[in-house]
Design a protein around this motif. Structure first.
Motif, PDB file in Angstrom:
ATOM      1  N   ASN A  38       0.964  -1.186   0.029  1.00  0.00           N
ATOM      2  CA  ASN A  38       0.362   0.287  -0.053  1.00  0.00           C
ATOM      3  C   ASN A  38       0.836   0.620   0.331  1.00  0.00           C
ATOM      4  O   ASN A  38       2.019   0.836   0.242  1.00  0.00           O
ATOM      5  CB  ASN A  38      -0.785  -0.542   1.195  1.00  0.00           C
ATOM      6  N   ALA A  48      -8.500   0.651   3.355  1.00  0.00           N
ATOM      7  CA  ALA A  48      -9.288   1.590   2.978  1.00  0.00           C
ATOM      8  C   ALA A  48     -10.189   0.894   1.847  1.00  0.00           C
ATOM      9  O   ALA A  48      -9.528   0.578   0.395  1.00  0.00           O
ATOM     10  CB  ALA A  48      -9.175   3.263   3.081  1.00  0.00           C
ATOM     11  N   GLU A  49     -11.699   0.795   1.923  1.00  0.00           N
ATOM     12  CA  GLU A  49     -11.952   0.493   0.096  1.00  0.00           C
ATOM     13  C   GLU A  49     -11.981   1.132  -1.137  1.00  0.00           C
ATOM     14  O   GLU A  49     -11.927   0.749  -1.846  1.00  0.00           O
ATOM     15  CB  GLU A  49     -13.783   0.543   0.379  1.00  0.00           C
ATOM     16  N   GLU A  50     -11.525   2.239  -0.745  1.00  0.00           N
ATOM     17  CA  GLU A  50     -11.377   3.366  -2.003  1.00  0.00           C
ATOM     18  C   GLU A  50      -9.768   2.979  -2.216  1.00  0.00           C
ATOM     19  O   GLU A  50     -10.115   3.683  -3.373  1.00  0.00           O
ATOM     20  CB  GLU A  50     -11.966   4.344  -1.733  1.00  0.00           C
ATOM     21  N   LEU A  51      -9.463   2.971  -1.823  1.00  0.00           N
ATOM     22  CA  LEU A  51      -7.932   2.446  -2.161  1.00  0.00           C
ATOM     23  C   LEU A  51      -7.189   1.239  -2.695  1.00  0.00           C
ATOM     24  O   LEU A  51      -6.444   0.735  -3.179  1.00  0.00           O
ATOM     25  CB  LEU A  51      -6.597   2.981  -0.893  1.00  0.00           C
ATOM     26  N   LYS A  53      -8.706  -0.594  -4.897  1.00  0.00           N
ATOM     27  CA  LYS A  53      -7.950  -0.482  -7.160  1.00  0.00           C
ATOM     28  C   LYS A  53      -6.397   0.158  -6.724  1.00  0.00           C
ATOM     29  O   LYS A  53      -6.178  -0.412  -7.650  1.00  0.00           O
ATOM     30  CB  LYS A  53      -8.976   0.514  -7.758  1.00  0.00           C
ATOM     31  N   GLU A  54      -6.290   0.944  -5.913  1.00  0.00           N
ATOM     32  CA  GLU A  54      -5.100   1.269  -6.239  1.00  0.00           C
ATOM     33  C   GLU A  54      -3.818   0.814  -5.932  1.00  0.00           C
ATOM     34  O   GLU A  54      -2.557   0.691  -6.277  1.00  0.00           O
ATOM     35  CB  GLU A  54      -4.868   2.498  -5.568  1.00  0.00           C
ATOM     36  N   ALA A  96      -6.406  -0.138 -12.027  1.00  0.00           N
ATOM     37  CA  ALA A  96      -6.927   1.133 -10.820  1.00  0.00           C
ATOM     38  C   ALA A  96      -8.152   1.800 -11.339  1.00  0.00           C
ATOM     39  O   ALA A  96      -8.922   2.293 -10.873  1.00  0.00           O
ATOM     40  CB  ALA A  96      -5.942   1.773 -10.608  1.00  0.00           C
ATOM     41  N   LYS A  97      -8.065   1.838 -13.226  1.00  0.00           N
ATOM     42  CA  LYS A  97      -9.106   2.510 -13.915  1.00  0.00           C
ATOM     43  C   LYS A  97      -9.337   1.364 -15.014  1.00  0.00           C
ATOM     44  O   LYS A  97      -9.475   0.196 -14.832  1.00  0.00           O
ATOM     45  CB  LYS A  97      -8.813   3.448 -14.697  1.00  0.00           C
TER      46      LYS A  97
END
Length: 113
Positions: A38, A48-51, A53-54, A96-97
């Motif tokens: 990370n 965190a869920e929003e991170l 994919k990153e 990520a996209k």
């Protein structure tokens, strides 16, 4: 490319590899096979869920398709030429996209022995 068709047009699906390999590291040092799990600057929010994919990198191959039209064929020399159209997914920034469809058109040439 597993192509099917006739003498005037042929095409098929093909595998589109990831634009970056598993050992590529992003600016924060995260990678698929190497690097951090990370972003080091965000240890409290690393899971965190929003991170997600990153942080979780993906180098899976995707599918594309191509169609080749034959414009000219010279039986004496074995030369064949024409135009092609390929539609393939764009870069996903290692998962990520969402990929976008990219349309590529051009000329092609081959010599058959």
């Amino acid at each position: 490319l597993n192509a099917k068709g006739n003498l005037s047009q042929f095409g098929g699906d093909f595998t589109v590899p990831s634009y970056r390999g598993a050992t590529f590291l992003d600016p924060k040092g995260r990678g698929n096979a190497t690097g951090y799990d990370n972003a080091v600057a965000l240890p409290a929010a690393a899971d965190a869920e929003e991170l997600l994919k990153e942080n979780v990198k993906n180098t899976a191959a995707l599918k594309g398709s191509a169609v080749f039209n034959v414009a000219k064929f010279d039986a004496k020399t074995g030369e064949v030429a024409g135009v092609f159209e390929s539609i393939q997914p764009s870069d996903t920034d290692l998962g990520a996209k969402a990929p976008k469809d990219v349309k590529i058109t051009g000329l092609w040439y081959a010599q058959i022995n």
